[in-house]
Write a protein that holds these residues in place. Structure first.
Motif, mmCIF file in Angstrom:
data_model
loop_
_atom_site.group_PDB
_atom_site.id
_atom_site.type_symbol
_atom_site.label_atom_id
_atom_site.label_comp_id
_atom_site.label_asym_id
_atom_site.label_seq_id
_atom_site.Cartn_x
_atom_site.Cartn_y
_atom_site.Cartn_z
ATOM 1 N N PHE A 332 0.886 -1.158 -0.048
ATOM 2 C CA PHE A 332 0.451 -0.084 0.042
ATOM 3 C C PHE A 332 0.792 1.237 -0.139
ATOM 4 O O PHE A 332 0.171 2.423 0.132
ATOM 5 C CB PHE A 332 -1.107 -0.040 1.079
ATOM 6 N N LYS A 333 2.182 1.111 -0.168
ATOM 7 C CA LYS A 333 3.045 2.443 -0.948
ATOM 8 C C LYS A 333 3.273 3.041 0.812
ATOM 9 O O LYS A 333 3.548 4.330 0.466
ATOM 10 C CB LYS A 333 2.663 3.315 -1.678
ATOM 11 N N LEU A 334 3.432 1.977 1.725
ATOM 12 C CA LEU A 334 3.340 3.513 3.064
ATOM 13 C C LEU A 334 4.665 2.683 3.428
ATOM 14 O O LEU A 334 5.358 3.958 4.400
ATOM 15 C CB LEU A 334 2.649 2.641 4.382
ATOM 16 N N ILE A 335 5.457 1.691 3.222
ATOM 17 C CA ILE A 335 7.011 2.010 3.835
ATOM 18 C C ILE A 335 7.761 1.241 2.410
ATOM 19 O O ILE A 335 7.050 0.897 0.903
ATOM 20 C CB ILE A 335 6.916 0.749 4.447
ATOM 21 N N LYS A 336 8.861 1.732 2.227
ATOM 22 C CA LYS A 336 10.079 0.855 0.737
ATOM 23 C C LYS A 336 10.880 -0.163 2.004
ATOM 24 O O LYS A 336 11.241 0.034 2.476
ATOM 25 C CB LYS A 336 10.389 1.954 0.329
ATOM 26 N N LEU A 337 10.818 -1.323 1.777
ATOM 27 C CA LEU A 337 11.779 -2.353 1.732
ATOM 28 C C LEU A 337 12.874 -2.290 0.526
ATOM 29 O O LEU A 337 12.953 -2.702 0.126
ATOM 30 C CB LEU A 337 10.529 -3.505 1.933
ATOM 31 N N SER A 338 14.060 -2.497 1.246
ATOM 32 C CA SER A 338 15.285 -2.829 1.331
ATOM 33 C C SER A 338 15.527 -4.386 1.314
ATOM 34 O O SER A 338 15.565 -4.639 1.905
ATOM 35 C CB SER A 338 15.927 -1.332 1.045
ATOM 36 N N LYS A 339 16.623 -4.426 -0.281
ATOM 37 C CA LYS A 339 17.223 -5.958 0.127
ATOM 38 C C LYS A 339 18.225 -5.856 1.183
ATOM 39 O O LYS A 339 18.150 -7.174 1.962
ATOM 40 C CB LYS A 339 17.639 -6.349 -1.204
ATOM 41 N N SER A 340 18.744 -5.687 1.761
ATOM 42 C CA SER A 340 19.694 -5.514 2.946
ATOM 43 C C SER A 340 19.096 -5.555 4.112
ATOM 44 O O SER A 340 19.423 -6.078 4.662
ATOM 45 C CB SER A 340 20.411 -3.975 3.126
ATOM 46 N N PHE A 341 17.640 -4.558 4.363
ATOM 47 C CA PHE A 341 16.988 -4.429 5.534
ATOM 48 C C PHE A 341 16.190 -6.617 5.829
ATOM 49 O O PHE A 341 16.833 -7.019 6.414
ATOM 50 C CB PHE A 341 16.062 -4.036 5.335
ATOM 51 N N ALA A 383 21.449 -7.466 14.875
ATOM 52 C CA ALA A 383 21.489 -7.471 13.583
ATOM 53 C C ALA A 383 19.813 -6.710 13.857
ATOM 54 O O ALA A 383 19.608 -5.923 12.372
ATOM 55 C CB ALA A 383 21.225 -8.628 13.509
ATOM 56 N N PHE A 384 19.187 -6.594 14.759
ATOM 57 C CA PHE A 384 17.330 -6.254 14.183
ATOM 58 C C PHE A 384 17.650 -5.439 14.301
ATOM 59 O O PHE A 384 17.205 -4.242 13.619
ATOM 60 C CB PHE A 384 16.918 -6.992 16.041
ATOM 61 N N PRO A 385 18.771 -4.258 15.140
ATOM 62 C CA PRO A 385 18.263 -2.297 15.689
ATOM 63 C C PRO A 385 19.339 -2.156 14.229
ATOM 64 O O PRO A 385 19.055 -1.228 13.712
ATOM 65 C CB PRO A 385 19.066 -2.371 15.973
ATOM 66 N N LEU A 386 20.296 -2.739 14.084
ATOM 67 C CA LEU A 386 20.820 -2.727 12.250
ATOM 68 C C LEU A 386 20.051 -2.666 10.952
ATOM 69 O O LEU A 386 19.209 -1.898 10.428
ATOM 70 C CB LEU A 386 21.644 -3.317 12.197
ATOM 71 N N ALA A 387 18.619 -3.702 11.262
ATOM 72 C CA ALA A 387 17.858 -3.867 9.574
ATOM 73 C C ALA A 387 16.713 -2.465 9.814
ATOM 74 O O ALA A 387 16.687 -2.619 9.548
ATOM 75 C CB ALA A 387 17.544 -5.430 9.605
ATOM 76 N N PHE A 392 14.449 2.086 8.697
ATOM 77 C CA PHE A 392 13.810 3.411 9.866
ATOM 78 C C PHE A 392 14.418 4.965 8.820
ATOM 79 O O PHE A 392 13.512 5.476 8.635
ATOM 80 C CB PHE A 392 14.214 3.507 11.358
ATOM 81 N N PHE A 393 15.184 4.577 8.241
ATOM 82 C CA PHE A 393 15.901 5.738 8.252
ATOM 83 C C PHE A 393 15.970 5.991 6.205
ATOM 84 O O PHE A 393 16.228 7.411 5.991
ATOM 85 C CB PHE A 393 17.479 5.674 8.410
ATOM 86 N N ARG A 394 15.877 5.170 6.106
ATOM 87 C CA ARG A 394 15.142 4.458 4.754
ATOM 88 C C ARG A 394 13.866 5.479 4.698
ATOM 89 O O ARG A 394 13.522 5.971 3.055
ATOM 90 C CB ARG A 394 15.660 3.408 3.594
ATOM 91 N N ASN A 395 12.807 5.062 5.227
ATOM 92 C CA ASN A 395 11.914 5.597 4.965
ATOM 93 C C ASN A 395 11.337 7.252 5.718
ATOM 94 O O ASN A 395 10.710 7.791 4.847
ATOM 95 C CB ASN A 395 10.836 4.087 5.748
ATOM 96 N N ILE A 396 12.761 7.653 6.690
ATOM 97 C CA ILE A 396 12.325 8.436 6.893
ATOM 98 C C ILE A 396 12.377 9.584 6.561
ATOM 99 O O ILE A 396 11.584 10.999 6.332
ATOM 100 C CB ILE A 396 12.821 8.703 8.314
ATOM 101 N N LYS A 397 13.360 9.872 5.449
ATOM 102 C CA LYS A 397 14.271 10.412 4.147
ATOM 103 C C LYS A 397 12.924 10.166 3.373
ATOM 104 O O LYS A 397 13.073 11.835 3.037
ATOM 105 C CB LYS A 397 15.406 10.172 3.059
ATOM 106 N N SER A 398 12.513 8.856 2.619
ATOM 107 C CA SER A 398 10.516 9.151 1.768
ATOM 108 C C SER A 398 10.371 9.995 2.520
ATOM 109 O O SER A 398 8.854 10.524 1.519
ATOM 110 C CB SER A 398 10.768 7.926 1.004
#
Length: 403
Positions: A332-341, A383-387, A392-398
Motif C-alpha cells: 500500500f506504498k506506506l513503506i519501502k523495503l530494501s534488500k539489505s533490510f 542485527a535487529f536494530p541494524l536492519a 527507518f532511516f530509508r523511510n524517514i528520508k522518503s
C-alpha cells in the motif's frame, strides 16, 4: 494527510524496541545497573502498542477509512495514542508497573476504544457488505475484549496480589486476544481486501465456515493460556477443541486461497510474496504447536522451560505478524523495503530463533550446551536494530524529505 509519516513514527518505536531487545540480551552477559523487568515491560509494551498497533491502525485507516473524510478526528486519535505510547516508553523503564505507567497504559486502552469506535462509526457504507470489513470489525472487537485482561490486573493486584494465578492469567488473556484475535484477524482482513479489489469472489459457504472456525478457535484457545497452573481436565479439552478449530480454519483458508496464489505473486512481487509465504508457513507451525500444547506433558514442559514460550512469542510477533504487516505496508506504498533490510532481518530472526529453541531443547533433552551461548545470542541480536535502522532511516528520508 501523509500516512507515511505515521508509519515512520511506528518504525521509530520498532527501532527502540530492537535496541531494548539487545539491552535485555546483554543483561545475561554483563552487569547492567538497570532493572531487567522494567526494561522488559517497556520493550513488550512498545512492540505491541507502539509498532504493531500503529502499523495495523494506519493500514486500516488507509484501506477502509481514508474516504470517510474525517482526517482531523483520526489525527487527534493518532496524537492521543502516541502520547500514551511515549508515556509508557518513559515510565516503564523507570518504575515498572506503578502509578504513572499504569495511568498511561489505562489511557492507551481508551485510545484503542476511541479508534475502534471511529472505525465502526465512519466506515463507508459500501464496505459494510465485504468479508474484509467483517474480519476487521471482528478484529476490533477482539482488541476491545483483550482489554479485559489489563482491567482485571488492577483488581487482582488490589485483592489477591501478584502471586495469584489470576495475575498471570490476566496477562495471558490479554496477549492471547491481542495476537490471535486482533493482530492476526486484522492481517487476514487486509489479505482478503487485496483479493476483493482484484475482483476475486470466494464461495460464500466456505467463507462462512472459515469465519466460524476461526472465531471458535480464537475463543477456545484462550484456555491454552491457563494450562500452566494445571487446571481441571475440562480446560485441557476446551483448549484442544480450540486448537483443532484453528487447524480446520487454516485448512479452510488454504482451500480458499490455493488457486489464487498467482495473484499474490503478481501483485506483491517476489520479496513481499516471500514474506507472506514465510509468515503463512510459520502460521501453520504455530497452529500445530498450539495443538500439541493442549496435552498436559507439553503444557508442563512449556511452563518449566521459558525459552519455548519466548521462542514461540518471537516467532508469532517477528515471524508472522511483523513480516505479513511489512508486506502489506509495502503493497500500500506506506513503506519501502530494501534488500539489505530483508537479508539482515531474516538473518537476525532465524539465527536468534534457532539459538532460543536450541537452549529449550538442550534443557529438555540433555543436549550439550556451550558457555558462549548468551554472548552469541546478544551479538546476533545486534542485527535487529541494524536492519530496523536501515528501514527507518530509508523511510524517514522518503516520507519527510519528499513532503
Amino acid at each position: 494527510m501523509d500516512l507515511r509519516k505515521h508509519i515512520a513514527t511506528a518504525l521509530l518505536y520498532f527501532l527502540l524496541v530492537a535496541l531494548m531487545g539487545v539491552l535485555l540480551r546483554f543483561f545475561f552477559v554483563t552487569p547492567i545497573s538497570l532493572n531487567y523487568k522494567y526494561i522488559l515491560h517497556a520493550h513488550s509494551h512498545t512492540a505491541l502498542l507502539g509498532w504493531i498497533y500503529l502499523g495495523l491502525t494506519t493500514l486500516i485507516y488507509k484501506i477502509f477509512l481514508s474516504e470517510a473524510k474525517k482526517p482531523k478526528l483520526y489525527k487527534r486519535i493518532f496524537l492521543f495514542t502516541n502520547l500514551c505510547i511515549v508515556g509508557m516508553l518513559v515510565t516503564f523503564p523507570i518504575q515498572g508497573y506503578a502509578l504513572y505507567s499504569i495511568i498511561f497504559s489505562t489511557l492507551f486502552l481508551f485510545a484503542s476504544y476511541w479508534f475502534a469506535w471511529f472505525a465502526m462509526k465512519y466506515i463507508p457504507h459500501y464496505f459494510k457488505q465485504r468479508f474484509s470489513w467483517k474480519l476487521i470489525k471482528t478484529a476490533l472487537w477482539y482488541l476491545v475484549i483483550s482489554s479485559i485482561g489489563p482491567w482485571a490486573i488492577g483488581g487482582v493486584m488490589a485483592t489477591l496480589g501478584p502471586e495469584s494465578i489470576w495475575y498471570k492469567s490476566s496477562i495471558y488473556f490479554y496477549l492471547h486476544f491481542q495476537y490471535n484475535g486482533w493482530f492476526l484477524i486484522a492481517l487476514l482482513s487486509v489479505l482478503f481486501y487485496v483479493f476483493e479489489e482484484k475482483g476475486i469472489h470466494f464461495n460464500s459457504e466456505k467463507l462462512k465456515s472459515f469465519f466460524l472456525l476461526l472465531n471458535f478457535g480464537v475463543i477456545l484457545t484462550v484456555f491454552l493460556s491457563f494450562l500452566w497452573f494445571v487446571p481441571p481436565t475440562v480446560i485441557y479439552i476446551l483448549g484442544l477443541a480450540g486448537a483443532v478449530a484453528q487447524l480446520l480454519a487454516f485448512f479452510e483458508l488454504y482451500s480458499l486461497l490455493k488457486n489464487h496464489f498467482s495473484v499474490l505473486r503478481t501483485e506483491f512481487g517476489p520479496a513481499c510474496f516471500f514474506l507472506l509465504k514465510f509468515a503463512g508457513a510459520l502460521l501453520a507451525l504455530k497452529i500445530l504447536m498450539q495443538v500439541f500444547s493442549a496435552f498436559p506433558y507439553i503444557a508442563n514442559l512449556a511452563f518449566r522451560l521459558k525459552d519455548f514460550v519466548i521462542g514461540y512469542l518471537h516467532m508469532v510477533f517477528l515471524g508472522i505478524v511483523i513480516m505479513a504487516m511489512l508486506a502489506f505496508l509495502e503493497y500500500f506504498k506506506l513503506i519501502k523495503l530494501s534488500k539489505s533490510f530483508l537479508w539482515i532481518f531474516f538473518f537476525a530472526f532465524i539465527s536468534t530463533e534457532l539459538l532460543i529453541f536450541y537452549k529449550a531443547f538442550a534443557l529438555w533433552l540433555g543436549l550439550p550446551f556451550f558457555a558462549e551461548y548468551y554472548w552469541l545470542l546478544a551479538i546476533l541480536s545486534f542485527a535487529f536494530p541494524l536492519a530496523v535502522g536501515i528501514l527507518f532511516f530509508r523511510n524517514i528520508k522518503s516520507s519527510y524529505l519528499s513532503a
